[in-house]
Structure formats: C-alpha cells, structure tokens
Design an enzyme around this catalytic site. Sequence first.
Site, PDB file in Angstrom:
ATOM      1  N   ASP A 253      54.992 -22.922 117.074  1.00  0.00           N
ATOM      2  CA  ASP A 253      55.402 -22.282 118.315  1.00  0.00           C
ATOM      3  C   ASP A 253      54.148 -22.091 119.177  1.00  0.00           C
ATOM      4  O   ASP A 253      53.018 -22.287 118.745  1.00  0.00           O
ATOM      5  CB  ASP A 253      56.123 -20.952 118.011  1.00  0.00           C
ATOM      6  CG  ASP A 253      57.006 -20.510 119.170  1.00  0.00           C
ATOM      7  OD1 ASP A 253      57.884 -19.668 118.970  1.00  0.00           O
ATOM      8  OD2 ASP A 253      56.810 -21.025 120.290  1.00  0.00           O
ATOM      9  N   TYR A 254      54.366 -21.670 120.370  1.00  0.00           N
ATOM     10  CA  TYR A 254      53.372 -21.627 121.439  1.00  0.00           C
ATOM     11  C   TYR A 254      52.083 -20.884 121.034  1.00  0.00           C
ATOM     12  O   TYR A 254      52.130 -19.675 120.827  1.00  0.00           O
ATOM     13  CB  TYR A 254      54.007 -20.908 122.632  1.00  0.00           C
ATOM     14  CG  TYR A 254      53.337 -21.114 123.961  1.00  0.00           C
ATOM     15  CD1 TYR A 254      52.164 -20.452 124.276  1.00  0.00           C
ATOM     16  CD2 TYR A 254      53.877 -21.971 124.909  1.00  0.00           C
ATOM     17  CE1 TYR A 254      51.551 -20.621 125.502  1.00  0.00           C
ATOM     18  CE2 TYR A 254      53.279 -22.139 126.152  1.00  0.00           C
ATOM     19  CZ  TYR A 254      52.113 -21.466 126.439  1.00  0.00           C
ATOM     20  OH  TYR A 254      51.525 -21.633 127.662  1.00  0.00           O
TER      21      TYR A 254
END
Length: 695
Positions: A253-254
Amino acid sequence: MTGTSQSTIARLEDLVGRMTLAEKVGQLNLLQPHRFTDLEEKIRNGQVGGVFGVLNPADIERYQRVARHESRLGIPLLVGNDVIHGYRTVFPIPLAEACTWDPGLLEQAAQVAAREAAANGTDWIFAPMVDICREPRWGRVAEGAGEDPYLGSVIAAARVRGFQSIEGIAACPKHYVAYGAVEAGRDYNSVDVSERALRDVYLPPFKAAFDAGAETVMSSFNDIAGVAATINHFTLRTILREEWGWPGVVVSDYTAIAELIEHGVAADLRDAARLSLLAGVDMDMQSEAYDRHLVALVSEGAVPLDLVDEAVRRVLRLKFQLGLFERERLDQGRAESALLTEEAREVALRVAHESLVLLKNDGDALPLTPNARVALVGELADSRKDMLGCWSHTGRAEDAETILDGLSARLGSRLEYVASEVTAAVAAARTADAVVSVVGETADLSGEAHCRAHLGLPGQQAALLEALAETGKPLVVVLATGRPLAIPRVVEQATALVLAWHPGIRAGRAVADVLFGDVNPSGRLAITFPRTEGQIPIYYAHKSTGRPAEGQGTLQFDVPFRSTYLDEPNAPLFPFGFGLSYTRFAYSDLEIESPITDRVVACANVRNVGGRAATEVAQLYVRDLVASITRPVRELKAFERITLQPGESRQVRFDVPVASLGFTGLDMRYQVEPGEFRLWIGSDSASGLEGSFRI
Ligand code: GLC
C-alpha cells in the site's frame, strides 16, 4: 484470466533474459505521477513498472508512449486506479452495496465500473476492498462489505468476477490482511488478532477473491500481532504462496514500505526494501525503496537475485496477460462515450434501490401518499457531493441527483424544503402532512484516515430533529451516512427510518421511489448498528462466553454475574441481516434433512402476508454446539433473495456443504468436527425458525 500460455512464457523469459538488474528493479516501482516532476525521465530510463491515480486518459497515453517507444525495452506500464464504487458512474458506497445481498447485481456494477475505467486507460483496479470490519469508528468501514466473512466472501468474488470480466482489467483485493481490525477503530493503528481469527474471519474473503481469479493483492499498512503486513512472511509466503499456491502480484500500500521505519521494524529505507522483498512484496507503491536500494542490495548479496527475478516475472506475466504489449492506443472518443451510459445509470439506480434499508415504519407511515404535502428538512437533502460517498475521485458531483431533486420531481409545489434553520423547519412541518428529514454524515466523515470516536449525529442535527419531533407530525428520517451510527434517540423520534448510506449518483430517484412505494425496500444490514460506542466491537457472530447474558446451561449463580453491562443492554440498535419491508413475511415448515452425504439440506416456507409484492432475503445460520474451539452463537452460511407477490408463498431450499461448517482447530488446520448443530432460517441474525442436525 487464464493460465500463462507457452508463447507468453517464451516471450517473458526472452525479455527477462535481456533485462539489466536496474531494469528488473524498475518493473517493481509503482508511482503516482503528481509527486514526481521527473516521471517521464524515470520511465524513459526503465525505472517505472506502473503508475496510478492518473485520471486524464491523455496523460496515461503520454506515459505509455514514453514507456513503449522511448525506453530501451519498450515495456508498457501498468496503470492502476482506485475504482472503489464506480468510475464516473458512482454507485452507493460498498457498505451500502453489501446491504443488497445481491452478488449478481454487484458483479454487474463492478463490470460497469471496469468498462468505464478500461475505456479511460486504467488496467489495474485497486479493488475490491474486502476487509472484514466490526469497527464502525473506522472511516474505511464504508469501503468494505461489513462484518461477516461469508457475505464478505460472496461479495468479494462477485466484484472480482465483475471487474475481470472486462478484457484487460486486473482486480486487486485489499488490504491484505485484517486492516479492518485496527484497535479503537483508529486508522493505521495496531491489529492484534490470533492466527485463528485471521484464518476464520479475515482471510476468507481474500481466498474467495483469488478463487474468483484475482490477479493481484495489496498488502496493508497495519502490523498483525506485532509483524507488519508488509514484511509478514507468514501471510505473504506461508499462506499466500505455500498454502494457497497463489501466483499473483503483491503490491504494497501507499508508502507502506517506507512506513516500516515508523513502525520501528526497519532502521532505514534500505532495510525496509530488503525486508519487504524478502517477505514477498513484488511492487513498491510510492516509497521508492526498491528504486533506490534494490540494485545495491542484490549486488551486495543482501537480497538474492532470484527473488527479484521471481517478482519481475509476476509483474511481466500480468502485463502479458492484460495484453499491454499489444494494446492499441486509447481511443479518446471511446473514453468519453463509455461514461455514464443509460445502462450504467440504470444499474446504479438498481443498486441504490436495493441498498436502502428500512429500519422502522410505525403505523405504515411509509410509503407516503402521492398527494402528500411534505416538508423536507436537512442540508444533506440538497448535497450532490455527499451522495457520492468517500471514494469517488473519478466521479463528479454534478452527476448526482439530490434527494431534494427526487422529491421535487414527485411533489412539485407540495414540497417545501428547509435546509437547517429550525424555526423555518418547524413552520414548514406544521403545514405539512409529513416531514422528511435527511440527517447523518457528510461524505468527508468517512473513508481513509476519517475515523470518529463519537457515532452520533454531527453538528446541530439532533436539535433539529428534537424540534421536528415536537410538532407531532409523522417524521420520516432518511439517514445518509458512511458508517453505522449510534442513534437510539433518532430511532425513538422517527416514525419511519430509512438508511440510505451515501447512495451514489441516483440518490434522488432511488430515495423517492422507496419513500413513495414504487420500490419496496429490500436492503438488509451487512453490519451491526451499535446503541452506543461503548458496545464496540459488537457483532452478531460473537462467542457465548462461560457466562452468557441470556440464561443458558447449568449456571450456578444469578445475575449480575454474567457478561453484561450495568448501563446498557448487550443487544445492538439493529442486528446484522435486519431490514423491514412494506409487507411482512411469515416463515413456516422448517425441514432439515439429516446429512446423507456431504450436504446439509434445510428448507422453509416463506409467505408474503402483506399487500405488496416484495423481496425477502432469507438467511440461514448455524451454531456448532460443542467443539474443541469456542464457536460463534451464530454464523451465516447461506442466503437467498426471493420476490413474492401478495399472498404468495415459496419454499427456500438451502444445500449447505458440510465442509463449510468447520473452523481452524487446535492444530491451526481447518477441520469439521462431528456433533450437534443448531440451525435457523429467517429474516436476520436475531430471529428465525430453529432446528437442529448432527454431522
Ligand atoms: C491508499 C489506500 C489504498 C489505495 C492506495 C492508492 O492509501 O490505503 O486503498 O488503493 O492508497 O491510492
């Protein structure tokens, strides 16, 4: 997508054989353009494997042109996007969609979203979000399918099928894993769940998504019992690769790889890159950890080259399977014409209709009579952007019908609207036959990093409702929200209560159709509504405990020594599976055929005993009465939507695999134990005809 053909394998191996180590690492780098002014240069140098969050097809075209025609090997980019509940045709939020209990319709909705996204250059959809969640304080509860592993698994599979039914689209179930169990409902917070809870509650929707063909998965921000999901060998290798044999791409994820430093499990970005690649994260979203450090880590022997090659092969295999090497240039005309078609808008309307949940209807206050004079009150009634919900960055507020639009179209001059001024609202109520008040949350109160510790009505809405209730007029409350709210006072005040969630671009027409009875509400809660925050986590599939609240078994002592509160009942405001209709359903004749082979067959009769055609969601629950592990007091194992004319009755027949009645045992392996089971067939998780069977 099907398995990899021999020709693809040959092309892939030829490509890998020609790549430098730096070009291999480049394929593992996923960037969001607006953070990188030198992005085209990076792409030209072969440092980028994919981009995401690019909304303009012309920009996508430009980046792809650089990758295909200006880099040494011409490897096209993956183009990812968060298409969470629609692209330009924005559907109700996913938690609302889950309340349809209609996987076929949700598959269709996902297909509409994927078709629009694909026409505009997206080939990788960062959805479905499949995090099981019993934490309404958490803002991202809006993005998922609620609290139940069975319903969540059915919906996860439907959405993946819908997305990947569009050629050239890969789904990405997320966030792997147990992100919905963040402590205190605070985003990114610790998750401390047992392996058994992982296997029986949080992993099943991912397994269902992979069984439906999902080609990628996104690992989550959180730690799991102390081990960050981004470097978790147990979840990323033991479960995913060894137990499930899943061959797809894992994307972090980011900036989650960089966040390992904040977690305190990586000394620096180099360490974070090493730990993540070793654990099995194939692509690094946005942290640049792989871009900056992987070449050196391999050169110094800290990361084996074959692990990098393994990750590169997964990424390239996906690109071949998506047809990216053959992809024609984007047809800009098609891009625009693919959006907001009449068919798409009709699907959005159907989903909105079916996601609305009728929670109260005293004295059949609803449906409203066609010639009623109505006072419509509440700022949310006139908000377009809030109807779009928390994840609709490719949607446009101007596309959304407001609830005011919907009621005005029906009532014309018989409708008087007041936004929020109490005196004017009370005056309008006094001259009306009924009051419709739209209250709840604006869209920005849910979604990522938007958590609430208090789950009442924000602002002055409660005071407005008090004043309207005092007029004595029938008070229809329409609840627009991104999460369950703890609103026992609103339930007392409302004559009727319709849960609309954030219902997407067709909000206005859908709410009006339900309020006036053109559509009979069929939504059923996919998540429990608490009476108060103090009860959280509260969910139907809870354990009995040794001192259950309701007197059971041979208890040798009296109340209060039971698992209860001094100041609140245990019962929720509304239970999982609950939803009313403008008619009533009667269940009878429960029959359970003792398992002859590997199936338990249970039937019951359902009759529409009211005066309107309606759709019921018949639900089947079981309880394993005695097992080696404590078992939930109920578990959903099957459901069926049935539409019945007034007076019509029909038998629902459930054919439940015995194999689905198991759990993770003492040895952490899935098993079904013989013994006696309770079984219910009914309208929700708190009622139903009860029977039993043995396996
Ligand atoms: C966000 C979200 C994730 C999303 C990603 C890319 O932080 O956690 O769901 O897909 O970043 O936008």
